[in-house]
Design an enzyme around this catalytic site. Sequence first.
Site, PDB file in Angstrom:
ATOM      1  NE  ARG A 187      -8.144  -8.332  -0.209  1.00 29.15           N
ATOM      2  CZ  ARG A 187      -7.849  -7.558  -1.429  1.00 29.15           C
ATOM      3  NH1 ARG A 187      -6.416  -6.378  -0.692  1.00 29.15           N
ATOM      4  NH2 ARG A 187      -7.914  -7.509  -2.549  1.00 29.15           N
ATOM      5  CE  LYS A 194      -3.986  -1.810   1.171  1.00 29.38           C
ATOM      6  NZ  LYS A 194      -5.622  -1.476   2.544  1.00 29.38           N
TER       7      LYS A 194
END
Length: 286
Positions: free
Chosen positions: A263, A229
């Site tokens: 995840r 991210k």
Amino acid sequence: MSHQKSLEKRDGHSTKGIFSSDEPLIMGILNVTPDSFSDGARFNQFDQALAHAEEMIEQGADIIDIGGESTRPGAKAVSESEEIKRVIPLVERVSRLGVPVSVDTSKPGVMRASAEAGAGMINDVRALTEPGALAVVSEIKLPVCLMHMQGQPRTMQHNPSYQDVVSEVKGFLRERIAACVNAGIDTSLIAIDPGFGFGKTLPHNLELLTQLSCFNDLNVPILAGLSRKSMLGQITGRDVNDRLAASLAVALIAMQQGAKIIRVHDVKQTSDVKKIFIATNTAELI
Ligand code: 9MG
């Protein structure tokens, strides 16, 4: 008992026991948006996606998360019929590979079609707030992950603001758990996710990560999605394809704070992190 054995089987698909594991589970990301493939032809996309799912399972993925609508900042919405066309054939095929398939969607029609195609879980970044979503999940009886997001993907990073990010995100998730229970969804089928990067600045994300254990008293499993991210790029200065080390570091921090589902894009390397985490947390060693 290993977490694999603890996964219940229903009609040949692993479903309910998905959240009963003591060990962290690795959720491998399988995006089927047009920009996630090297080739535009649909049959090629299917084959590439299937091969990627098989590879992730081989590398230790416990769940495969299939998504047909990008949730990146600025991403455009797709119609329900397009999303169904992108994900359902793959859900059907990947569900036969022996690990539960999660479907990343906010649309009730996609949720229902996913259940019919053999999916074992729904991952909703909008926490079942779309009209009809709560009712469908209550009816299909699949485990669901409720994620927090401030705003919508197209604009969520414009000016995220909170007085106290941890208590506001936690309050939202507590309300959504209550809404699920009111709609008839059993708490054993619910997981929560603070939604790293979804309407949050770097300080917000860091506060949520360092205080992730505060979410344990909601008494449902925590899912953490931090892989590659932009917060990791902001800290390290590295491009999205060069964030493996940073992704592994935050995966371990999340596990140490009690996250039960991680995840990730990089399943093989995160599996090693999981092994280290388990080895250093087993009763015999303490
Ligand atoms: C679909 N998706 C993208 N990022 C995510 C995250 O952090 N958590 C969950 N649950 N889903 C995500």
